[in-house]
Write an enzyme that holds these catalytic residues in place. Structure first.
Site, short mmCIF file in Angstrom:
data_model
loop_
_atom_site.label_atom_id
_atom_site.label_comp_id
_atom_site.label_asym_id
_atom_site.label_seq_id
_atom_site.Cartn_x
_atom_site.Cartn_y
_atom_site.Cartn_z
N THR A 222 -24.55 -4.16 58.47
CA THR A 222 -24.72 -5.60 58.69
C THR A 222 -24.30 -5.94 60.09
O THR A 222 -23.13 -5.74 60.46
CB THR A 222 -23.89 -6.44 57.72
N ASP A 224 -24.08 -8.84 61.11
CA ASP A 224 -23.30 -10.07 61.02
C ASP A 224 -21.85 -9.81 60.59
O ASP A 224 -21.05 -10.73 60.57
CB ASP A 224 -23.93 -11.03 60.00
N GLU A 323 -26.40 -18.51 65.01
CA GLU A 323 -27.63 -19.14 64.51
C GLU A 323 -27.43 -19.99 63.25
O GLU A 323 -28.18 -20.93 63.01
CB GLU A 323 -28.67 -18.06 64.22
N1 LIG Z 1 -29.65 -9.78 44.55
C1 LIG Z 1 -30.47 -8.75 44.82
N2 LIG Z 1 -30.85 -7.89 43.86
C2 LIG Z 1 -31.66 -6.85 44.13
N3 LIG Z 1 -32.15 -6.57 45.35
C3 LIG Z 1 -31.81 -7.38 46.35
C4 LIG Z 1 -30.95 -8.51 46.15
N4 LIG Z 1 -30.80 -9.15 47.33
C5 LIG Z 1 -31.53 -8.45 48.22
N5 LIG Z 1 -32.13 -7.39 47.64
C6 LIG Z 1 -33.02 -6.42 48.28
O1 LIG Z 1 -32.32 -5.76 49.32
C7 LIG Z 1 -33.14 -5.58 50.46
C8 LIG Z 1 -32.46 -6.12 51.68
O2 LIG Z 1 -31.94 -7.43 51.45
P1 LIG Z 1 -31.78 -8.49 52.63
O3 LIG Z 1 -33.11 -8.73 53.26
O4 LIG Z 1 -31.06 -9.65 52.08
O5 LIG Z 1 -30.95 -7.73 53.73
P2 LIG Z 1 -29.47 -7.21 53.72
O6 LIG Z 1 -29.41 -5.90 53.03
O7 LIG Z 1 -28.55 -8.27 53.19
O8 LIG Z 1 -29.24 -6.94 55.25
P3 LIG Z 1 -29.02 -8.04 56.41
O9 LIG Z 1 -28.85 -9.39 55.76
O10 LIG Z 1 -27.80 -7.58 57.10
O11 LIG Z 1 -30.23 -7.94 57.24
C9 LIG Z 1 -34.47 -6.27 50.15
O12 LIG Z 1 -35.43 -5.29 49.87
C10 LIG Z 1 -34.17 -7.14 48.95
O13 LIG Z 1 -35.27 -7.24 48.06
O1 LIG Z 2 -35.77 -12.19 61.51
P1 LIG Z 2 -35.17 -11.32 60.48
O2 LIG Z 2 -35.61 -9.93 60.53
O3 LIG Z 2 -35.24 -11.91 59.10
O4 LIG Z 2 -33.63 -11.22 60.82
C1 LIG Z 2 -32.82 -12.31 61.06
C2 LIG Z 2 -31.54 -12.18 60.31
O5 LIG Z 2 -31.02 -10.88 60.32
C3 LIG Z 2 -29.63 -10.91 60.49
O6 LIG Z 2 -29.32 -10.33 61.71
C4 LIG Z 2 -28.97 -10.12 59.41
O7 LIG Z 2 -29.46 -8.81 59.53
C5 LIG Z 2 -29.22 -12.37 60.46
O8 LIG Z 2 -28.17 -12.66 61.34
C6 LIG Z 2 -30.49 -13.04 60.88
O9 LIG Z 2 -30.58 -14.35 60.37
#
Ligand SMILES: Nc1ncnc2c1ncn2[C@@H]1O[C@H](COP(=O)(O)OP(=O)(O)OP(=O)(O)O)[C@@H](O)[C@H]1O
Ligand SMILES: O=P(O)(O)OC[C@H]1O[C@](O)(CO)[C@@H](O)[C@@H]1O
Ligand SMILES: [Mg+2]
Length: 466
Positions: A222, A224, A323
């Site tokens: 992450t 963030d 942001e």
């Molecule tokens: N509550 C959930 N249950 C199952 N799968 C999930 C859930 N939340 C997110 N996912 C899956 O996890 C993957 C990544 O989720 P998301 O886009 O929220 O990014 P992230 O892993 O939180 O990383 P970041 O926010 O740092 O970019 C996606 O394919 C999404 O479908």
């Molecule tokens: O434009 P994208 O790929 O959804 O990513 C933006 C988001 O990804 C993050 O960097 C988390 O991975 C957030 O800070 C930001 O809002």
């Protein structure tokens, strides 16, 4: 140590209590639900590099405390299982069929983690079958896979992004587990943020329900820094360093023009760590705005009043905004819109703030100002990881490999108080890590920028015109 976990709770929480209020929040193990699994001596005991290390194998009872600062008579508190190679493994190298997937947004270091999982499996354990899943979770059932070996991944740590591709959305637990089962995969390495780890927890639950001998290991990613428990996420240092370049540029611009404001927007959807650390590191920033600390524009104690003061005193200023800051001040038109993963879609607070500042000073204060807006958001996360993040990624990846080989599952590999640990998924996904504005770090920031704390307008004396 006596285990207090009941068997039907094993997948949820595996708590072990010990003397002095010692608590181990343990991670699941394949042997919790598959009886009589054979074990094998760890091949590392004959490895020329590792066999000479005194006590290379981690003792089965080693754990790492969540809190290092304790009161003299206080409880020993929560601990996590220490990561590292175990004397016995639950997989024979030839039987391992591993896969790696990267999900969510980009982050510096993704390729390094992929590289080091592949190389760790190959070079430390002699595992030869490693599959890369293309394009995030949906790649399990809708895309191609790629065979990974040390040659394929040799130089990828020098590149930003992820060679495997990534995506948001598309998490379908049963389709994913079907694909894992059909392909005969028995170690799943899942690299991603809070959403990804939630998805990984569901995959683990389904695998356990089906009684499969498959280890599921998460590696927290992450930019963030919004994942709880761990000290910090990989790529965070790189991101903060890169943000400095934008802040420097904003400062140079601001210093060179009369009444000039350099405004920089950085990432941070719900957590303002990048903005806070970049501000603390830079010392050129006069104001840092983050999602956790509401602010307001007009009136006493507001942002406009502070900007005017800085411009009158110094002739320039630098503002850094995450942001996710001030989203509640923007129009409500997008408030309910989400991305494919269900994350709130944000409006461009940087552009909005630029316009509001320009309007205020030209129309209301009749004061000519210059404003230079820099938006380096994607530049900060699309770069390769720096040296220290590379080492960090390597250790996270190797920890995950050791854990999976030792039969642990349903865990995230994470750094706690500087030591590598295995953290159960439930602890990683139960909340988000946020800047605590009543903690010392935010106080340090306020004292370094001298910005107002932006207590809500109603907490401040009744307004008097500027
Ligand atoms: N509550 C959930 N249950 C199952 N799968 C999930 C859930 N939340 C997110 N996912 C899956 O996890 C993957 C990544 O989720 P998301 O886009 O929220 O990014 P992230 O892993 O939180 O990383 P970041 O926010 O740092 O970019 C996606 O394919 C999404 O479908
Ligand atoms: O434009 P994208 O790929 O959804 O990513 C933006 C988001 O990804 C993050 O960097 C988390 O991975 C957030 O800070 C930001 O809002
Ligand atoms: Mg996320």
């Amino acid at each position: 140590m006596a285990s207090s976990a009941s068997s039907d709770e094993i997948s949820k929480r595996k708590i072990v209590n010990g003397p002095g209020d010692y608590v181990l929040e343990d991670v699941p193990h394949l042997s919790d639900y598959i009886p009589d699994l054979p074990t094998y001596p760890n091949p590392l005991q004959d490895h020329p590099a590792y066999s000479v290390v005194k006590q290379y194998f981690v003792h089965v009872d080693d754990s790492v405390p969540q809190k290092v600062v304790v009161h003299k008579d206080g409880p020993r508190g929560i601990h996590f299982r220490r990561a590292g190679a175990r004397q016995k493994v639950y997989f024979q190298p030839d039987d391992v069929h591993a896969c790696i997937v990267t999900c969510g947004g980009l982050c510096p270091g993704l390729n390094t983690v992929v590289r080091e999982i592949v190389c760790g499996l190959y070079h430390m354990y002699g595992v030869k079958k490693v599959l890369g899943i293309d394009g995030g979770y949906m790649g399990f059932y809708a895309k191609n896979t790629v065979c990974l070996d040390p040659k394929v991944v040799n130089v990828i740590h020098k590149r930003g992004g992820t060679i495997l591709g990534t995506s948001r959305g598309g998490h379908d637990t049963s389709k994913i587990v079907d694909s894992i089962q059909d392909r005969g995969i028995n170690q799943v390495y899942i690299i991603g943020g809070d959403g990804t780890q939630r998805g990984a927890a569901l995959i683990f639950e389904e695998i356990r329900r089906r009684g499969l001998k498959v280890s599921v290991a998460g590696i927290p990613k992450t930019i963030d820094n919004d994942i709880p428990v761990i000290d910090k996420s990989f790529g965070f240092d790189t991101a903060v360093e890169e943000a400095q370049r934008a802040i420097n540029a904003a400062h140079v611009e601001a210093e060179s023009f009369e009444n000039c404001i350099g405004l920089v927007k950085v990432m941070g959807r719900y957590s303002g760590f990048i903005a806070m650390y970049a501000t603390l590191a830079s010392r050129d920033v006069d104001c840092c705005l983050i999602p956790e600390s509401p602010f307001y524009l007009e009136g006493p104690g507001g942002l406009f009043e502070y900007i005017e003061k800085r411009l009158k005193e110094d002739g320039h200023m630098v503002v850094v905004i995450a942001e996710g800051a001030g989203q509640e001040l923007l129009s409500e038109s997008m408030q309910s819109m989400t991305d494919a993963s269900g994350n709130k879609l944000l409006q461009d607070v940087g552009l909005w703030l630029s316009q509001r500042i320009k309007d205020y000073f030209s129309k209301e204060r009749k004061m000519p100002i210059n404003l230079k807006y820099i938006d380096p958001t994607y530049m900060i996360r699309a770069i390769p990881s720096n040296a220290s993040d590379n080492v960090y990624c390597t250790l996270l990846a190797q920890s995950a490999v050791h854990g999976a080989m030792a039969g642990y599952t349903g865990f995230t590999s994470g750094l706690v108080n500087g030591r590598h640990t295995y953290i159960p998924f439930n602890r990683i996904i139960e909340k988000q890590n946020k800047v605590v504005i009543t903690d010392r770090m935010w106080a340090r920031l306020l004292s370094s920028t001298n910005q107002p704390s932006f207590l809500s307008a109603k907490d401040v004396e009744p307004s008097t015109p500027l």
